[in-house]
Design a protein around this motif. Structure first.
Motif, PDB file in Angstrom:
ATOM      1  N   THR A   1       0.740  -1.115  -0.036  1.00 20.76           N
ATOM      2  CA  THR A   1      -0.058  -0.020   0.076  1.00 20.76           C
ATOM      3  C   THR A   1       0.922   1.303   0.101  1.00 20.76           C
ATOM      4  OG1 THR A   1      -0.119  -0.076   2.399  1.00 20.76           O
ATOM      5  CG2 THR A   1      -1.924  -1.144   1.244  1.00 20.76           C
ATOM      6  N   GLN A   2       1.956   1.171   0.506  1.00 22.60           N
ATOM      7  CA  GLN A   2       2.983   2.104   0.492  1.00 22.60           C
ATOM      8  C   GLN A   2       3.617   2.523  -0.925  1.00 22.60           C
ATOM      9  OE1 GLN A   2       5.952   1.337   3.701  1.00 22.60           O
ATOM     10  NE2 GLN A   2       4.863   2.393   5.097  1.00 22.60           N
ATOM     11  N   ARG A   3       3.339   1.491  -1.753  1.00 19.79           N
ATOM     12  CA  ARG A   3       3.786   1.675  -2.933  1.00 19.79           C
ATOM     13  C   ARG A   3       2.642   1.737  -3.959  1.00 19.79           C
ATOM     14  NH1 ARG A   3       8.662  -2.836  -2.758  1.00 19.79           N
ATOM     15  NH2 ARG A   3       9.469  -2.147  -1.021  1.00 19.79           N
ATOM     16  N   SER A   4       1.632   2.340  -3.553  1.00 17.05           N
ATOM     17  CA  SER A   4       0.392   2.834  -4.425  1.00 17.05           C
ATOM     18  C   SER A   4      -0.553   1.671  -4.719  1.00 17.05           C
ATOM     19  CB  SER A   4       0.717   3.456  -5.677  1.00 17.05           C
ATOM     20  OG  SER A   4       1.523   4.657  -5.184  1.00 17.05           O
ATOM     21  N   ALA A   5      -0.382   0.429  -4.221  1.00 19.83           N
ATOM     22  CA  ALA A   5      -1.337  -0.737  -4.314  1.00 19.83           C
ATOM     23  C   ALA A   5      -2.429  -0.334  -3.707  1.00 19.83           C
ATOM     24  CB  ALA A   5      -0.863  -2.132  -3.934  1.00 19.83           C
ATOM     25  N   ASP A   6      -3.788  -0.684  -4.370  1.00 22.89           N
ATOM     26  CA  ASP A   6      -5.087  -0.510  -3.801  1.00 22.89           C
ATOM     27  C   ASP A   6      -5.485  -1.749  -2.969  1.00 22.89           C
ATOM     28  OD1 ASP A   6      -7.898   1.360  -4.424  1.00 22.89           O
ATOM     29  OD2 ASP A   6      -8.290  -1.064  -4.098  1.00 22.89           O
ATOM     30  N   PRO A   7      -5.748  -1.449  -1.776  1.00 24.87           N
ATOM     31  CA  PRO A   7      -6.367  -2.489  -0.695  1.00 24.87           C
ATOM     32  C   PRO A   7      -6.810  -3.516  -1.324  1.00 24.87           C
ATOM     33  CG  PRO A   7      -6.206  -0.213   0.321  1.00 24.87           C
ATOM     34  CD  PRO A   7      -6.166  -0.188  -0.945  1.00 24.87           C
ATOM     35  N   LEU A   8      -8.209  -3.348  -2.018  1.00 26.05           N
ATOM     36  CA  LEU A   8      -9.046  -4.075  -2.738  1.00 26.05           C
ATOM     37  C   LEU A   8      -8.468  -4.770  -3.684  1.00 26.05           C
ATOM     38  CD1 LEU A   8     -11.943  -5.227  -2.693  1.00 26.05           C
ATOM     39  CD2 LEU A   8     -12.331  -3.325  -4.386  1.00 26.05           C
ATOM     40  N   PHE A   9      -7.553  -4.456  -4.499  1.00 25.98           N
ATOM     41  CA  PHE A   9      -6.924  -5.208  -5.575  1.00 25.98           C
ATOM     42  C   PHE A   9      -5.874  -6.062  -4.910  1.00 25.98           C
ATOM     43  CE2 PHE A   9      -3.811  -6.071  -8.698  1.00 25.98           C
ATOM     44  CZ  PHE A   9      -4.452  -6.142  -9.861  1.00 25.98           C
TER      45      PHE A   9
ATOM     46  N   LEU B   1     -12.090 -18.977  -2.975  1.00 23.84           N
ATOM     47  CA  LEU B   1     -12.920 -18.990  -4.060  1.00 23.84           C
ATOM     48  C   LEU B   1     -14.011 -17.827  -3.936  1.00 23.84           C
ATOM     49  CD1 LEU B   1     -13.171 -20.056  -7.092  1.00 23.84           C
ATOM     50  CD2 LEU B   1     -14.918 -21.780  -6.022  1.00 23.84           C
ATOM     51  N   PHE B   2     -14.732 -18.185  -2.837  1.00 24.91           N
ATOM     52  CA  PHE B   2     -15.521 -17.039  -2.545  1.00 24.91           C
ATOM     53  C   PHE B   2     -14.959 -15.617  -2.272  1.00 24.91           C
ATOM     54  CE2 PHE B   2     -18.325 -20.900  -1.895  1.00 24.91           C
ATOM     55  CZ  PHE B   2     -19.420 -20.486  -2.144  1.00 24.91           C
ATOM     56  N   GLY B   3     -13.943 -15.629  -1.725  1.00 21.98           N
ATOM     57  CA  GLY B   3     -13.026 -14.458  -1.323  1.00 21.98           C
ATOM     58  C   GLY B   3     -12.831 -13.854  -2.690  1.00 21.98           C
ATOM     59  N   PHE B   4     -12.407 -14.337  -3.463  1.00 24.42           N
ATOM     60  CA  PHE B   4     -11.989 -13.927  -4.991  1.00 24.42           C
ATOM     61  C   PHE B   4     -13.220 -13.524  -5.679  1.00 24.42           C
ATOM     62  CE2 PHE B   4     -11.166 -14.476  -9.365  1.00 24.42           C
ATOM     63  CZ  PHE B   4     -10.170 -13.417  -9.621  1.00 24.42           C
ATOM     64  N   GLY B   5     -14.365 -14.311  -5.522  1.00 25.42           N
ATOM     65  CA  GLY B   5     -15.712 -13.900  -6.401  1.00 25.42           C
ATOM     66  C   GLY B   5     -16.042 -12.447  -5.927  1.00 25.42           C
ATOM     67  N   PHE B   6     -16.038 -12.594  -4.729  1.00 25.84           N
ATOM     68  CA  PHE B   6     -16.728 -11.047  -3.927  1.00 25.84           C
ATOM     69  C   PHE B   6     -15.692  -9.902  -4.551  1.00 25.84           C
ATOM     70  CE2 PHE B   6     -18.884 -14.342  -0.922  1.00 25.84           C
ATOM     71  CZ  PHE B   6     -20.256 -14.036  -1.460  1.00 25.84           C
ATOM     72  N   THR B   7     -14.507 -10.156  -4.115  1.00 26.38           N
ATOM     73  CA  THR B   7     -13.714  -8.939  -4.651  1.00 26.38           C
ATOM     74  C   THR B   7     -13.736  -8.539  -5.815  1.00 26.38           C
ATOM     75  OG1 THR B   7     -11.755 -10.725  -4.467  1.00 26.38           O
ATOM     76  CG2 THR B   7     -12.146  -9.377  -2.666  1.00 26.38           C
ATOM     77  N   PHE B   8     -13.765  -9.602  -7.015  1.00 26.67           N
ATOM     78  CA  PHE B   8     -13.561  -9.361  -8.118  1.00 26.67           C
ATOM     79  C   PHE B   8     -15.138  -8.425  -8.516  1.00 26.67           C
ATOM     80  CE2 PHE B   8     -14.960 -10.588 -12.559  1.00 26.67           C
ATOM     81  CZ  PHE B   8     -13.803 -10.104 -13.247  1.00 26.67           C
ATOM     82  N   ILE B   9     -16.164  -9.038  -7.922  1.00 24.95           N
ATOM     83  CA  ILE B   9     -17.346  -8.103  -8.436  1.00 24.95           C
ATOM     84  C   ILE B   9     -17.220  -6.647  -7.840  1.00 24.95           C
ATOM     85  CG2 ILE B   9     -19.764  -7.972  -7.725  1.00 24.95           C
ATOM     86  CD1 ILE B   9     -20.129 -11.007  -7.617  1.00 24.95           C
ATOM     87  N   TRP B  10     -16.436  -6.635  -6.642  1.00 24.30           N
ATOM     88  CA  TRP B  10     -16.377  -5.298  -6.024  1.00 24.30           C
ATOM     89  C   TRP B  10     -15.280  -4.461  -7.094  1.00 24.30           C
ATOM     90  CZ3 TRP B  10     -15.471  -4.767   0.066  1.00 24.30           C
ATOM     91  CH2 TRP B  10     -15.607  -3.652   0.502  1.00 24.30           C
ATOM     92  N   ILE B  11     -14.482  -5.129  -7.246  1.00 24.12           N
ATOM     93  CA  ILE B  11     -13.666  -4.267  -8.157  1.00 24.12           C
ATOM     94  C   ILE B  11     -14.141  -3.919  -9.443  1.00 24.12           C
ATOM     95  CG2 ILE B  11     -11.602  -4.927  -9.745  1.00 24.12           C
ATOM     96  CD1 ILE B  11     -10.129  -6.295  -7.571  1.00 24.12           C
ATOM     97  N   CYS B  12     -14.754  -4.569 -10.100  1.00 28.21           N
ATOM     98  CA  CYS B  12     -15.737  -4.181 -11.306  1.00 28.21           C
ATOM     99  C   CYS B  12     -16.527  -2.914 -11.096  1.00 28.21           C
ATOM    100  CB  CYS B  12     -16.641  -5.635 -11.929  1.00 28.21           C
ATOM    101  SG  CYS B  12     -15.521  -6.812 -12.345  1.00 28.21           S
TER     102      CYS B  12
END
Length: 297
Positions: free
Chosen positions: A31-39, A194-205
Motif C-alpha cells: 500500500t505504501q507503493r500505491s497498491a489499492d487495498p481491494l486489489f 474462491l468465495f473471497g476472490f468472487g466477492f472482491t472481483f465483483i467489487w473491483i468491477c
C-alpha cells in the motif's frame, strides 16, 4: 494419536503467530507503493484459489450440506470486508499498534462462539482473554498519557478501521469453524479463497474499473512482494483452519493474539516505529493472558 493431534494443532498455532504479522508487513509495504487495498486482497484470493486447484485436484465439489454453503457465503463476505478494513488500516497506521489491537478479536470470537457453536469458556480461560485485552491498553498508550491509555485513541481513523476489521474477522472465524466441522480444513480453505476472490472481483468491477490496468502493472512490477504476500497469507489461513478444527474459536483467536509481540518487533524492524519498549510490555501482558488460557482454560 492424541499426541500427534496436539502437536499438529500447536505447530499450526505457532506458524500462524509468525506468518500473520509477516503478511501484514507485506500488505503495508504494497500500500505504501500505491497498491489499492481491494486489489491486493483480490489478487491474494485469486492466486491462492488457483494454487489450490493445482495442488489439490481431489478437492470436494459435491456432497456438501446446505449449512456448509451458507456458512461459506457468510465467511466470504465477512472475510473480504474485514481484510479490506485491515489493509486500509495498515496503510495509514503503525503495525506495532494495529497488531496488538487485534486482541479484541478474542473477546468477540468468544461471544460469537458461545451463541453460534455453544462453546462455553472456563473461568480461567475468560480471565486470560481479559488479560489480553488489558495488555492492549498499554500498547495503545502514549508518552503524554500518564495512565497509558485513553478512550480518545478510538477516534483515530486507523484504530477505527482495525476495530471494524477484527469484528468482521471474528464473526468470520466462528462461521469458518462451523464450515470446517462440516467438511475439512482443506475444503474450507479452498472455498474461503474462491468465495473471497468472487466477492472482491465483483467489487473491483464496480469500483476500480478505471484503475485495474494500473494495479495489474504494479502487481507485475512488485511481483516478488506480491508472491511473498500470497505465501504468507496462505500459510496463515491454512494454519488457522488446522487450529480451529481442534480448538474452541475464542481460545484459538486468543492464542493467535500472541503474534502481538511479533507485530511490535516487525513494526520497529521494517518501519522504524517508536515506543518499542512500552509496546513490548503491553504485548507481553497479552502473551501472559494466552499462557493462562493454554494452561488453565
Amino acid at each position: 494419536m492424541l499426541l500427534i493431534i496436539i502437536t499438529v494443532t500447536w505447530l499450526a498455532v505457532l506458524v500462524r503467530i509468525v506468518a500473520n504479522p509477516l503478511s501484514n508487513v507485506f500488505q503495508k509495504q504494497l500500500t505504501q507503493r500505491s497498491a489499492d487495498p481491494l486489489f491486493v486482497i483480490a489478487a491474494t484470493y485469486g492466486f491462492l484459489a488457483m494454487a489450490c486447484l493445482a495442488v489439490w485436484p481431489q478437492l470436494q465439489f459435491t456432497g456438501l450440506s446446505s449449512e456448509f454453503w451458507q456458512s461459506m457465503v457468510i465467511v466470504g463476505v465477512f472475510a473480504v470486508v474485514g481484510n479490506l478494513f485491515l489493509v486500509k488500516a495498515l496503510h495509514i497506521g503503525d503495525l506495532s499498534v494495529l497488531g496488538p489491537i487485534n486482541a479484541y478479536k478474542s473477546v468477540i470470537g468468544l461471544i460469537v462462539g458461545i451463541f453460534l457453536l455453544n462453546e462455553i469458556p472456563g473461568l480461567w480461560g475468560l480471565a486470560g482473554v481479559l488479560l489480553i485485552v488489558a495488555g492492549s491498553y498499554v500498547v495503545l498508550g502514549t508518552k503524554q498519557q500518564r495512565k497509558g491509555f485513553a478512550w480518545s485513541v478510538f477516534k483515530r481513523p486507523e484504530v477505527k478501521l482495525r476495530l471494524a476489521a477484527l469484528v468482521f474477522s471474528a464473526v468470520d472465524g466462528a462461521f469458518l469453524k462451523k464450515a470446517i466441522v462440516l467438511s475439512t480444513p482443506t475444503i474450507a480453505f479452498f472455498y474461503w479463497c474462491l468465495f473471497g476472490f468472487g466477492f472482491t472481483f465483483i467489487w473491483i468491477c464496480l469500483t476500480l474499473r478505471k484503475q485495474w490496468q494500473e494495479q495489474t502493472k504494479l502487481l507485475f512490477s512488485q511481483k516478488s512482494l506480491y508472491l511473498a504476500l500470497f505465501l504468507t497469507v496462505g500459510v496463515t489461513q491454512g494454519a488457522s483452519n488446522i487450529a480451529l478444527a481442534d480448538m474452541p474459536v475464542g481460545y484459538a483467536l486468543a492464542l493467535f493474539q500472541t503474534s502481538a509481540l511479533v507485530s511490535v518487533l516487525f513494526g520497529y524492524q521494517f518501519f522504524n516505529e517508536g515506543g518499542i519498549l512500552r509496546k513490548l510490555i503491553g504485548a507481553g501482558i497479552m502473551v501472559a493472558g494466552a499462557v493462562m488460557i493454554t494452561m488453565f482454560g
